[in-house]
Design a protein around this motif. Structure first.
Motif, PDB file in Angstrom:
ATOM      1  N   TRP A 102       0.774  -1.164   0.010  1.00 20.28           N
ATOM      2  CA  TRP A 102       0.162  -0.004   0.010  1.00 20.28           C
ATOM      3  C   TRP A 102       0.926   1.241  -0.084  1.00 20.28           C
ATOM      4  N   THR A 103       2.241   1.182   0.662  1.00 16.85           N
ATOM      5  CA  THR A 103       3.052   2.421   0.580  1.00 16.85           C
ATOM      6  C   THR A 103       3.419   2.331  -0.606  1.00 16.85           C
ATOM      7  N   LYS A 106       0.822   3.952  -2.923  1.00 16.36           N
ATOM      8  CA  LYS A 106       0.856   5.424  -2.380  1.00 16.36           C
ATOM      9  C   LYS A 106       1.723   6.194  -3.261  1.00 16.36           C
ATOM     10  N   THR A 110       1.691   9.283  -6.200  1.00 15.26           N
ATOM     11  CA  THR A 110       2.285  10.433  -6.040  1.00 15.26           C
ATOM     12  C   THR A 110       3.088  10.729  -7.167  1.00 15.26           C
ATOM     13  N   LEU A 121      -6.628   7.011  -5.460  1.00 14.90           N
ATOM     14  CA  LEU A 121      -6.685   5.800  -4.654  1.00 14.90           C
ATOM     15  C   LEU A 121      -7.916   5.425  -4.190  1.00 14.90           C
ATOM     16  N   ALA A 792       3.949   9.920  -0.871  1.00 14.66           N
ATOM     17  CA  ALA A 792       2.992   8.981  -0.767  1.00 14.66           C
ATOM     18  C   ALA A 792       1.563   9.543  -0.475  1.00 14.66           C
ATOM     19  N   THR A 793       1.262  10.527  -1.232  1.00 13.34           N
ATOM     20  CA  THR A 793      -0.162  11.090  -1.389  1.00 13.34           C
ATOM     21  C   THR A 793      -0.458  12.150  -0.481  1.00 13.34           C
TER      22      THR A 793
END
Length: 815
Positions: A102-103, A106, A110, A121, A792-793
Motif C-alpha cells: 500500500w505504501t 501510494k 504520487t 486511490l 505517498a499522497t
C-alpha cells in the motif's frame, strides 16, 4: 509479389508493432522512402500473441510520457485508418494487499501526480465496484488510472501498418533479410533473399531475433527470449466490455476482459528461458506447448482473487516467447558500435503499451539524430561489457522477469550474475564488512557493517529507514570530521590522445579545457539544445593528451558521445582504459595529514591546489592524484595501476589509523553530495536539462571566444532566462524522500523531485527537483513561494534553497 525497390532512405527490419509504428512515424515525418521488411507476415513473431494491456505509469517521467503518447495515438488511429484496433480506454486498477504494498502504491500515485496522470486511490469496496468479480477480503487499497486501457495487438499493428502505407511507406512481407552490406564502417545496403536495397539507415525491430542478427555486425543488444503464459476463458457472467484491466502484484497476476471472458497471466518467480541454443528456423505464428504444471502456481494465486475462475471454461493456455532484458526496460537508440544502425527491441511483454511511443521516439531519433527527449533508462548505451555474454544476460534477465510484480524496494540490488567485475580490493573490503552493490557488472561497496556491533553486511529492504541507515551515518560523520576511503575503481576512464585532442575537446566540452598541463576541469558536454549529455572530469596530462573520468554506468554512453562528436578530419583517438586503473578516493578534513605520511611529494594547499592533477609516489607506486571532491571535503582521487591497489590501500589505512580513517561506501557518497548540492547525471541533470537550469552556468565558457557544441543554445537561454530551475528541498527527518515526490508551490504542481535522501550533518531529509513555470523561473520565483512536497499522497511543508546546505569552512568554524 511487388518488386523490391533498389534504394530506400531507411529500411526497417521486422513487422511487429514496433517496426510498424516506426514506419508509420517515419512516413509522417516525410520519410516516404521508407521500406519495412518482414520475413514472414506482419505480427507473426511475438506481437500476435501479446496480451494487450496498456498501462502508462513508470518511475521515469519520460517513459511515462512515451507510454502516454501510445494512448493518445491509439485513441485516434482507428478513425485515421478505418481499421478497428480493439482499443478501449477502460482504465486500469492496481491492488495492494499488505501495508508495504500500500505504501508502494501510494508512492506510485504520487509519481503519477508528479507526471500529470490522474491516478486515484480507492478503498477495497470502491475497487470492487469497478471490478465486481474479485474477492477483496485481503485488499488494503487500490489505485485506479482511468486513462489506461487495452488493445488487440494484431489489429492495432495492422492499423499502424495501413497508416504507414497511407503516408507513403512501403511494406514487404515474406521478405527475409540475409545480410547488411557494410563498407569502411558505413552501412551501404540491406541484402534480402529477393534482392539488394541500397540505404544508409537500418532500424532493427526484429524482436527476439534482434540480438543474434545484430551480433553479426558487432552490435550488442542484451535481450533473451522467455516463456510467458496467459489463460483465456470462456465468457463469465458479470464480465462486461467496460471492465478495467487489473494488476494484482501481490498475487503476481494481471487480468483483462476478452469477448466476455477473462485473460489472466502473470510473472512467476521461476520463469523459463526459451531457445537457449537459438530460435528454431522457420519459427513464426508459432506458440510453445502449454505448460500447465508451471502455470498452476499462478492459477492457484488467481483463484483467491477471482473465485469465478474455478468454474470458468478454459479456451486456451497461450505460451508464447517474449524478449526480455536484464533490467526490465526496453532497448531503443542508435547502436554505439555501428553508425546509422538503430534498434527497437526487448519490450518485456509491454510492447503494446510502448509501441506507439517507442515507434515515435525511434523515428525521431532516425530523423533528427537524437531522441525527442531524454530516454536514458531505455537507451541502448546503458549497457556495457557484461552484456556481451548471453549466459550472463540470461541469468540476470531471469531475475528481472521474476521481479516484475514483486515489491520495487528503494535501493534494491540485483543478486544474479554476481560477482562479475571486481576491484583488486574486493576480498579485503568484503572481509571488513563491505555490503556490495552492483553497477554495470562492477561490485561496489555500498556501506560497511560493524560486525562488532552485531551488524550483518546485508540489506533489509523496506519503505522506512533501512538497516544500513546508522552505518552510513557513521561513514558520513567520519567524512565530515576525520577521513574516509572510497573504492571507486569502477569509474569509467578514457584517454584522449593526438595532435588535435585539445581542439576536439574544446569543441565537445562546455567548459574551457585548454588549460596548462596538470589542470583538472569539471565540465559538461552539451547537445545542440544546450542539454547536458555528459557530466565528467577532464585532466590535462600532456599537451596532446587528456585523462577523462566519468560515472560507472555511463561508460558506453559517454565514450560514444565523445567519439561521435570529434570533428571530422581531426587527428585524435579515444581509448577506454577503465580496467587499467584502480581508484581510491581519500576524503575528509584529515586527508592531507594522511597523504603527507605516505608520500614525499608536496601535497600542501600551495603545492597541490584544488583542480589540479599530479603524479605522486606512494609505496613504490606512481599515483595520478586528482585534487577534486564529490562530497564537499578536502580530498584526492588516487588513480593507480590495478596491480598496486592493495599495497597503496594498506599504506593509506596504516597511516590513517591515528587520524580516524575508515572505509566508506556509495551510500555515504550520496548523502554527502546531497548536502553539498552536487548534481547527479541521469537524475538531477541530463539531456533535457541545461547548465543554466541546473545551476551550473558557471561551468560554461561563454565569456571566452571559443565555439563549442551547444554554445548558441546556451547563449540564447542565458539571455532569455529559464523555465525551470533546480532547487533543494528539505523536510523533517521523519519524512523519507526517494525522488519523484511532487513539488507544489503556493498550492500548484510545479514539478517533482529528481533525487532524494538524507543529510546526516544537517539532520534533514533532502530532495532536489526542478521548479517549473511556462512564463519563466528565476531565483525570486523559487525563494518567494510557499512549497510543499507530496510524499505517498500526503502533502508536507518543506523549506527551499538554491544554495548548498553544507559548507565545510562554516562547519569547521562551528566545531
Amino acid at each position: 509479389m511487388t518488386k523490391l525497390p533498389s534504394t530506400a532512405k531507411a529500411v526497417i527490419i521486422g513487422g511487429g508493432i514496433i517496426g510498424c509504428s516506426t514506419a508509420y512515424h517515419l512516413a509522417k515525418l516525410g520519410w516516404t522512402d521508407t521500406v519495412l521488411l518482414e520475413r514472414k507476415k506482419l505480427t507473426s513473431g511475438t506481437t500476435f500473441h501479446a496480451a494487450g494491456l496498456v498501462g502508462q505509469l513508470r518511475s521515469n517521467a519520460n517513459i511515462t510520457q512515451l507510454l502516454g503518447y501510445s494512448v493518445d495515438l491509439y485513441n485516434k488511429i482507428e478513425e485515421e485508418t478505418g481499421l478497428g484496433t480493439g482499443w478501449k480506454m477502460n482504465g486500469g486498477l492496481r491492488l495492494a494487499c499488505n501495508e508495504e504494498r500500500w505504501t508502494e502504491v501510494k508512492r506510485q500515485a504520487t509519481t503519477a501526480h508528479s507526471f500529470g496522470l490522474p491516478m486515484e486511490l480507492l478503498t477495497p469496496q470502491e475497487a470492487q465496484e469497478l471490478w465486481p468479480l474479485m474477492d477483496i477480503s485481503d485488499v488494503v487499497g487500490a489505485a485506479f488510472l482511468p486513462t489506461d486501457g487495452q488493445a488487440n495487438p494484431s489489429d492495432i499493428t495492422q492499423a499502424l501498418a495501413k497508416g504507414a502505407r497511407m503516408a507513403g511507406a512501403r511494406i514487404f512481407e515474406d521478405t527475409k533479410v540475409t545480410d547488411i552490406e557494410i563498407e569502411n564502417g558505413k552501412i551501404r545496403a540491406v541484402i534480402t533473399e529477393d534482392g539488394r536495397i541500397e540505404c544508409e539507415k537500418v532500424i532493427c525491430c526484429a524482436g527476439q531475433w534482434t540480438r543474434t542478427f545484430a551480433q553479426r555486425f558487432g552490435v550488442n543488444v542484451p535481450l533473451v527470449p522467455m516463456e510467458h503464459q496467459f489463460m483465456v476463458t470462456e465468457p463469465i457472467e458479470g464480465v462486461t466490455s467496460t471492465l478495467p484491466t487489473l494488476r494484482d502484484p501481490d498475487r503476481l497476476t494481471y487480468y483483462k476482459e476478452e469477448v466476455g471472458g477473462l485473460v489472466m497471466g502473470g510473472y512467476e518467480p521461476n520463469p523459463i528461458p526459451w531457445a537457449v541454443d537459438g530460435i528454431p528456423r522457420g519459427f513464426h505464428y508459432s506458440l510453445l506447448d502449454s505448460n500447465f504444471d508451471h502455470f498452476e502456481q499462478l492459477m492457484e494465486l488467481s483463484l483467491g482473487r477471482v473465485p469465478a475462475l474455478e468454474t470458468a471454461g478454459i479456451k486456451m493456455l497461450t505460451n508464447g516467447p517474449e524478449s526480455f532484458t536484464p533490467d526490465g526496460n526496453f532497448i531503443v537508440g542508435e547502436a554505439p558500435e555501428l553508425r546509422n544502425f538503430f534498434v527497437g527491441a526487448g519490450f518485456n511483454a509491454f510492447g503494446i503499451a510502448a509501441g506507439g511511443g517507442a515507434g515515435m521516439a525511434l523515428a525521431e531519433w532516425v530523423h533528427k539524430g537524437e531522441p525527442p527527449f531524454d530516454l536514458w533508462s531505455a537507451d541502448i548505451r546503458r549497457f556495457g561489457r557484461p552484456h556481451f555474454d548471453t549466459d550472463w544476460i540470461r541469468t540476470r534477465t531471469v531475475e528481472a522477469y521474476g521481479k516484475h510484480y514483486t515489491m520495487a524496494w528503494p535501493y534494491e540490488e540485483n543478486n544474479s550474475g554476481r560477482p562479475c567485475r571486481k576491484s583488486p580490493l574486493y576480498d579485503i573490503l568484503a572481509s571488513q564488512g563491505a555490503c556490495f552493490g552492483e553497477k554495470l557488472g562492477w561490485e561496489r561497496p555500498n556501506w560497511f557493517a560493524d560486525t562488532a556491533r552485531g551488524e550483518s553486511p546485508k540489506d533489509d529492504y523496506s519503505f522506512g529507514r533501512q538497516n544500513w541507515f546508522e552505518a552510513v551515518g557513521r561513514e558520513h560523520k567520519a567524512a565530515r570530521e576525520a577521513a574516509v576511503l572510497f573504492d571507486q575503481t569502477s569509474f569509467a576512464k578514457f584517454a584522449m590522445k593526438g595532435p588535435d585532442a585539445t581542439s576536439a575537446l574544446s569543441w565537445i566540452c562546455a567548459n574551457d579545457i585548454d588549460k596548462p598541463v596538470g589542470s583538472l576541469i569539471y565540465t559538461q558536454m552539451l547537445n545542440d539544445h544546450g542539454g547536458i549529455e555528459c557530466d565528467l572530469t577532464v585532466a590535462r596530462v600532456a599537451l596532446d593528451e587528456f585523462y577523462i573520468v566519468t560515472g560507472t554506468g555511463f561508460a558506453t554512453h559517454d565514450f560514444d558521445w565523445i567519439s561521435r562528436n570529434i570533428p571530422k578530419g581531426m587527428n585524435c583517438q579515444l581509448f577506454d582504459i577503465t580496467s587499467s586503473n584502480a581508484v581510491l578516493s581519500l576524503m575528509g578534513p584529515n586527508a592531507r595529514m594522511i597523504l603527507e605520511q605516505v608520500t614525499r611529494d608536496d601535497v600542501s594547499n600551495d603545492g597541490f591546489k584544488f583542480g589540479t592533477i599530479r603524479t605522486i609516489g606512494i609505496a613504490g607506486c606512481p599515483v595520478q592524484a586528482l585534487r577534486v571532491t564529490y562530497v564537499g571535503e578536502l580530498g584526492w582521487e588516487l588513480h593507480l595501476p590495478v596491480e598496486y591497489a592493495q599495497t597503496v590501500y594498506q599504506a593509506l589505512m596504516r597511516a590513517g589509523e591515528e587520524h580516524g580513517l575508515v572505509n566508506a561506501g556509495y551510500r555515504a557518497i550520496e548523502s554527502l553530495r546531497l548536502e553539498k548540492g552536487y548534481r547527479a547525471w541521469g537524475s538531477d541533470i541530463g539531456p533535457d536539462h541545461t547548465p543554466f537550469e541546473a545551476g551550473l552556468g558557471w561551468a560554461v565558457k561563454l565569456r571566452k571566444a571559443i565555439d563549442f557544441k551547444g554554445r548558441a543554445a546556451a547563449e540564447k537561454q542565458k539571455a532569455e532566462g529559464v523555465k525551470k530551475m533546480l532547487a533543494c528541498f528539505t523536510v523533517d527527518p521523519s519524512v523519507i524522500l526517494l525522488g519523484r515526490e511532487t513539488i507544489y508551490r503556493n498550492g500548484e504542481r510545479v514539478g517533482w523531485l529528481t533525487s532524494g535522501g538524507f543529510g546526516y550533518t544537517v539532520d534533514k531529509s533532502i530532495g532536489y527537483g526542478y521548479v517549473r513555470h511556462p512564463d519563466g523561473v528565476d531565483a525570486d520565483f523559487v525563494t518567494s513561494g510557499e512549497f510543499e512536497l507530496e510524499v505517498a499522497t500526503e502533502r508536507v511543508p518543506c523549506a527551499v534553497t538554491l544554495h548548498p546546505l553544507y559548507d565545510p569552512k562554516m562547519e569547521r568554524v562551528k566545531s
